[in-house]
Scaffold this motif. Structure first.
Motif, mmCIF file in Angstrom:
data_model
loop_
_atom_site.group_PDB
_atom_site.id
_atom_site.type_symbol
_atom_site.label_atom_id
_atom_site.label_comp_id
_atom_site.label_asym_id
_atom_site.label_seq_id
_atom_site.Cartn_x
_atom_site.Cartn_y
_atom_site.Cartn_z
ATOM 1 N N ARG B 287 -19.674 5.433 26.870
ATOM 2 C CA ARG B 287 -20.689 4.702 27.832
ATOM 3 C C ARG B 287 -21.716 4.034 27.145
ATOM 4 N NH1 ARG B 287 -20.567 9.750 30.742
ATOM 5 N NH2 ARG B 287 -22.105 10.699 29.387
ATOM 6 N N ARG B 288 -22.175 4.373 25.846
ATOM 7 C CA ARG B 288 -22.907 3.409 25.045
ATOM 8 C C ARG B 288 -21.984 2.403 24.625
ATOM 9 N NH1 ARG B 288 -27.747 6.297 23.069
ATOM 10 N NH2 ARG B 288 -27.496 8.562 24.118
ATOM 11 N N LEU B 289 -20.987 2.542 24.041
ATOM 12 C CA LEU B 289 -20.321 1.195 23.506
ATOM 13 C C LEU B 289 -19.957 0.315 24.762
ATOM 14 C CD1 LEU B 289 -17.784 3.275 21.494
ATOM 15 C CD2 LEU B 289 -19.300 1.852 20.654
ATOM 16 N N ALA B 290 -19.733 0.989 25.932
ATOM 17 C CA ALA B 290 -19.587 0.213 26.967
ATOM 18 C C ALA B 290 -20.629 -0.836 27.423
ATOM 19 C CB ALA B 290 -18.865 0.621 28.199
ATOM 20 N N ALA B 291 -21.927 -0.145 27.425
ATOM 21 C CA ALA B 291 -23.016 -0.701 27.898
ATOM 22 C C ALA B 291 -23.345 -1.718 26.769
ATOM 23 C CB ALA B 291 -23.982 0.113 27.788
ATOM 24 N N ALA B 292 -23.208 -1.509 25.561
ATOM 25 C CA ALA B 292 -23.817 -2.498 24.501
ATOM 26 C C ALA B 292 -22.575 -3.563 24.181
ATOM 27 C CB ALA B 292 -23.988 -1.638 22.991
ATOM 28 N N GLY B 293 -21.477 -3.537 24.915
ATOM 29 C CA GLY B 293 -20.457 -4.451 24.791
ATOM 30 C C GLY B 293 -19.920 -4.457 23.283
ATOM 31 N N VAL B 294 -19.486 -3.212 22.726
ATOM 32 C CA VAL B 294 -19.026 -3.003 21.431
ATOM 33 C C VAL B 294 -17.524 -3.034 21.518
ATOM 34 C CG1 VAL B 294 -19.012 -1.655 19.324
ATOM 35 C CG2 VAL B 294 -21.369 -2.137 20.448
ATOM 36 N N THR B 295 -16.957 -3.622 20.928
ATOM 37 C CA THR B 295 -15.264 -3.479 20.967
ATOM 38 C C THR B 295 -14.868 -2.276 20.111
ATOM 39 O OG1 THR B 295 -14.915 -5.724 21.160
ATOM 40 C CG2 THR B 295 -12.934 -4.585 20.673
ATOM 41 N N ALA B 296 -14.009 -1.229 20.771
ATOM 42 C CA ALA B 296 -13.462 -0.263 20.130
ATOM 43 C C ALA B 296 -12.004 -0.664 19.373
ATOM 44 C CB ALA B 296 -13.111 0.990 21.296
ATOM 45 N N VAL B 297 -12.204 -0.632 18.153
ATOM 46 C CA VAL B 297 -10.963 -0.970 17.358
ATOM 47 C C VAL B 297 -10.169 0.180 17.182
ATOM 48 C CG1 VAL B 297 -10.057 -2.000 15.277
ATOM 49 C CG2 VAL B 297 -12.008 -3.099 16.438
ATOM 50 N N LEU B 298 -9.084 0.320 17.942
ATOM 51 C CA LEU B 298 -8.355 1.698 17.599
ATOM 52 C C LEU B 298 -7.216 1.441 16.931
ATOM 53 C CD1 LEU B 298 -8.849 2.821 21.340
ATOM 54 C CD2 LEU B 298 -10.106 3.325 19.393
ATOM 55 N N LEU B 299 -6.925 2.710 15.996
ATOM 56 C CA LEU B 299 -5.667 2.594 15.089
ATOM 57 C C LEU B 299 -4.704 3.604 15.307
ATOM 58 C CD1 LEU B 299 -8.772 2.066 12.351
ATOM 59 C CD2 LEU B 299 -7.415 0.175 13.519
ATOM 60 N N PRO B 300 -3.854 3.580 16.291
ATOM 61 C CA PRO B 300 -3.031 4.794 16.774
ATOM 62 C C PRO B 300 -2.200 5.246 15.639
ATOM 63 C CG PRO B 300 -2.491 2.730 17.827
ATOM 64 C CD PRO B 300 -3.710 2.464 17.148
ATOM 65 N N VAL B 301 -1.755 4.384 14.736
ATOM 66 C CA VAL B 301 -0.934 5.035 13.685
ATOM 67 C C VAL B 301 -1.622 6.058 12.707
ATOM 68 C CG1 VAL B 301 0.758 4.527 11.673
ATOM 69 C CG2 VAL B 301 0.541 2.868 13.683
ATOM 70 N N THR B 302 -2.973 5.579 12.370
ATOM 71 C CA THR B 302 -3.655 6.262 11.558
ATOM 72 C C THR B 302 -4.085 7.613 12.309
ATOM 73 O OG1 THR B 302 -4.550 4.432 10.442
ATOM 74 C CG2 THR B 302 -5.661 6.529 10.171
ATOM 75 N N ALA B 303 -4.348 7.481 13.480
ATOM 76 C CA ALA B 303 -4.780 8.731 14.133
ATOM 77 C C ALA B 303 -3.556 9.933 14.196
ATOM 78 C CB ALA B 303 -5.142 8.617 15.824
ATOM 79 N N LEU B 304 -2.271 9.097 14.494
ATOM 80 C CA LEU B 304 -0.985 10.034 14.370
ATOM 81 C C LEU B 304 -0.993 10.722 13.143
ATOM 82 C CD1 LEU B 304 1.829 10.692 15.541
ATOM 83 C CD2 LEU B 304 2.350 8.998 14.263
ATOM 84 N N ALA B 305 -1.144 9.975 12.117
ATOM 85 C CA ALA B 305 -0.717 10.407 10.744
ATOM 86 C C ALA B 305 -1.730 11.519 10.189
ATOM 87 C CB ALA B 305 -0.723 9.284 9.818
ATOM 88 N N ALA B 306 -2.867 11.523 10.721
ATOM 89 C CA ALA B 306 -3.946 12.029 10.296
ATOM 90 C C ALA B 306 -4.121 13.407 10.561
ATOM 91 C CB ALA B 306 -5.463 11.561 10.621
ATOM 92 N N SER B 307 -3.490 13.803 11.619
ATOM 93 C CA SER B 307 -3.644 15.041 12.258
ATOM 94 C C SER B 307 -2.624 15.397 13.439
ATOM 95 C CB SER B 307 -4.882 15.585 12.864
ATOM 96 O OG SER B 307 -4.980 16.499 13.784
ATOM 97 N N PRO B 308 -1.787 16.464 13.524
ATOM 98 C CA PRO B 308 -0.878 16.622 14.560
ATOM 99 C C PRO B 308 -1.624 16.629 15.957
ATOM 100 C CG PRO B 308 -0.915 18.220 12.828
ATOM 101 C CD PRO B 308 -2.084 17.529 12.595
ATOM 102 N N ARG B 309 -2.668 16.975 15.913
ATOM 103 C CA ARG B 309 -3.099 17.339 17.267
ATOM 104 C C ARG B 309 -4.029 15.999 17.891
ATOM 105 N NH1 ARG B 309 0.181 20.246 18.504
ATOM 106 N NH2 ARG B 309 0.292 22.059 17.443
ATOM 107 N N ARG B 310 -4.249 14.930 17.113
ATOM 108 C CA ARG B 310 -5.148 13.900 17.521
ATOM 109 C C ARG B 310 -4.265 12.675 18.079
ATOM 110 N NH1 ARG B 310 -9.624 14.195 13.028
ATOM 111 N NH2 ARG B 310 -10.532 16.250 14.050
ATOM 112 N N ARG B 311 -4.943 11.853 19.095
ATOM 113 C CA ARG B 311 -4.693 10.657 19.415
ATOM 114 C C ARG B 311 -5.579 9.761 19.643
ATOM 115 N NH1 ARG B 311 -0.677 12.754 18.985
ATOM 116 N NH2 ARG B 311 1.212 12.877 20.308
#
Lengths: 417, 417
Positions: B287-311
């Motif tokens: 909610r805060r990021l949306a309200a402030a207009g901050v872009t979420a830069v998402l890194l799905p390969v890293t999320a996958l590699a970091a932990s088996p249970r994360r997305r």
């Protein structure tokens, strides 16, 4: 003295996988039998000699007109064997993704014209030339990614003439693409619309007519079945696979992909060549597979795509002593062609070491595909190998999108073509 | 009448992303402003005209010596913008993977010579020519995968001369590779060995000396910080980022990757251009990021590699109205170069639709990288685009390993070169 017609020089490291039993299990999965600063001599499409470059002069002479290529201090690994694919289909199912994202259930997607049977309709309707063009393009990209042998399942026709047609296309594809293809009969991929609610009658038909026709024409090396609720029960699967064994085919089984349904136990009981998927397999299943010597063909891209909380249980299988092999599972549901990516997911999600993943994608995948002698670089074996530009083999499985600079099959370059 | 020096014909479908505000949020992320059976005219390295091919004759004339290329009924999309990379490093860390598989903790891996600071040692020791060669090879492969602009962080030197050296290499790399590069100062990537246990003193040094030098020389567009336990606290991060703002730099923050530590709230409070990773971000953070207009830069390969249970929480961010962008996070920890794979993981693991993923990898990634006007194909924009051989844009994100047949930047073909 060996007379080579192809010599590969300046190889920083080659993974020969020369030593040890096939398939690899346990600690042996991590043993790659590396040779450093090597040269590779090929004669008549087969490996003639591999050794340290400094010994080459005493062992190998070049035949007249022989070619010499430099690996430019890169690495050489056996051609990947993709042990599980459904590449022989028409069309695509990208349109399902926005529905899935919006939370649509599988039955809802089917109602909207999607699901496996949508591909059956498209494939039945596609003329041979379209199937050859579309599957051929996929297989060519697989080859350029380093796959020199690919298992190919039928299963998008689900009627006698259609399944036979798909299997007859396999050797034509192999010739046109220049990759070794292993045909698997998967008439029991799903219950076709004509048999809705009558799975037993469809199995009767498969056992009584389709499978004998496949065997008579020698169209398939293996018979496979999708053993999962809503598809085929353990009893139906067993009936079909026993019939296949009786006709001299090898057997494989899609087991424990979505739920635990007993397919892995059946695979162990029948000593199947492979049990595939196994996302929901138990510790008991692993023990049984190990004891029976059934290879676990794991499909880490599909496991990832199917559910946010699932992983291909690669580490657990290796630790339990099950021989592990890898496949892309390329299909309209999981469109992936690069075995280097499959290795990377087996490492980063399935928790194999890079060396274990390489064994799984070469020597063990060859074993699971009935390709004895492939997946290793030993004198006498087909000269199927790839050259990568980096200097150590452990980059495979570490890098997510490694692409070979050259791919050779039976001593001939297939990529870049 | 427009006089084109490059004309692309036979485009089955082009995603222009022409309409709507930048960055995209919510439902607008799925709107690609497709033109079917199109032609694209380029003049002076910029898009001059895009429209249905049948209207081209009235709108566009070819300049003398103009080139015409056919997309062969394929699709055209804007060049990918890779909004988060650490490509500027020496060596690799493949040797960590067998340790990780065997269950080694991060401190244990560090004791065995691994971890981020191992790359700092290797990068400090590498001469310029080696860094240019190794990072250049990565960037060239990124370009051949369809990336025409790449954000590049420093952060593997962690001392004044070393960080300045890395940032000075960025324009040289951009010239040699032919890709637009956006330099980000990440002196606060980790606390260097010389400052072990004295993070505040290191931040003093960054704020007092390094950051002003970076700003004075105009070496970076953004300042970034790794806000995570064991790296930098929210207070330290705030101090650094406020100093960067004061010097006229844009700000980014590595936030909530491993645990919830308050970086996303800080990003919202400071109205950062982007908050990156966000795997552990909460609904309140969204909610805060949306309200402030901050872009979420998402890194799905890293999320996958970091932990088996994360997305990577891509679906959740879009649903909360946060603008979402994508990055490869290419680094020695997650060696991935293909944005097509990043899109596929954003779809299959992050649950974006293919259209949303394409917006995230183009127009929104350009916004997050300070590249106004990029990531869309509109008259006047740089002619950065890729041609893929398939016939519909929704194949991107669906197929795991799509590779463009041609990539153009500012109207010049960069791949195949």
């Amino acid at each position: 003295m060996i007379r080579a017609d192809l010599l590969v020089t300046d190889v920083r490291e080659v993974a020969t996988l020369a030593r040890g039993a096939v398939p690899r299990t346990g600690a042996a999965m991590g043993e790659l039998s590396l040779v450093h600063d090597a040269a590779i001599a090929v004669a008549g499409g087969r490996i003639a000699w591999i050794g340290p470059a400094r010994h080459r002069g005493r062992a190998v002479r070049l035949a007249p007109g022989a070619a010499t290529v430099s690996a430019d201090a890169g690495v050489v690994v056996p051609g990947f064997v993709d042990a599980h694919t459904h590449v022989l289909f028409a069309g695509d199912r990208a349109f399902e993704l926005p529905l899935k994202v919006a939370g649509a259930s599988y039955p809802e997607i089917v109602r909207r014209g999607g699901g496996l049977l949508a591909t059956v309709r498209a494939t039945r309707a596609a003329p041979d030339r379209r199937l050859l063009r579309e599957a051929g393009a996929r297989l060519r990209r697989m080859a350029s990614g380093g796959s020199t042998a690919v298992e190919v399942k039928s299963g998008y026709a689900l009627d006698l003439p259609g399944e036979l047609r798909l299997l007859r296309l396999v050797p034509r594809l192999a010739r046109s693409v220049g990759v070794s293809l292993v045909p698997t009969f998967l008439g029991a991929h799903a219950v076709p619309e004509e048999y809705r609610g009558r799975a037993d009658a469809y199995v009767d038909r498969l056992v009584g007519h389709v499978l004998p026709s496949v065997a008579r024409e020698g169209l398939a090396r293996f018979c496979d079945v999708f053993c999962e609720p809503g598809f085929f029960t353990v009893r139906q699967s067993e009936r079909l696979l026993r019939a296949a064994l009786g006709l001299g085919l090898g057997i494989k089984i899609h087991a424990e992909e979505f739920v635990l349904s007993g397919g892995a136990r059946l695979a162990a009981r029948l000593r199947a060549t492979s049990a595939d998927h196994l996302v929901c397999a138990t510790a008991d299943d692993r023990r049984r597979l190990a004891a029976a010597g059934v290879t676990a063909v794991l499909l880490p891209v599909t496991a990832l795509a199917a559910s946010p909380r699932r992983r291909s249980p690669a580490r657990e299988m290796v630790d339990a002593g099950v021989p592990v092999a890898l496949g892309s599972d390329c299909s309209p549901n999981t469109w992936v062609e690069s075995m280097a990516l499959v290795l990377a997911l087996a490492v980063h999600a399935g928790r194999l070491s890079p060396a274990e993943a390489l064994s799984a994608a070469t020597v063990n995948a060859a074993h699971a595909s009935g390709l004895a002698g492939r997946g290793r670089l030993i004198p006498g074996a087909p000269a199927d190998f790839s050259v990568f530009s980096f200097g150590s083999v452990d980059q495979l499985g570490y890098r997510f999108d490694a692409v070979p600079v050259a791919v050779y099959r039976q001593g001939k370059r297939v990529s870049p073509s």
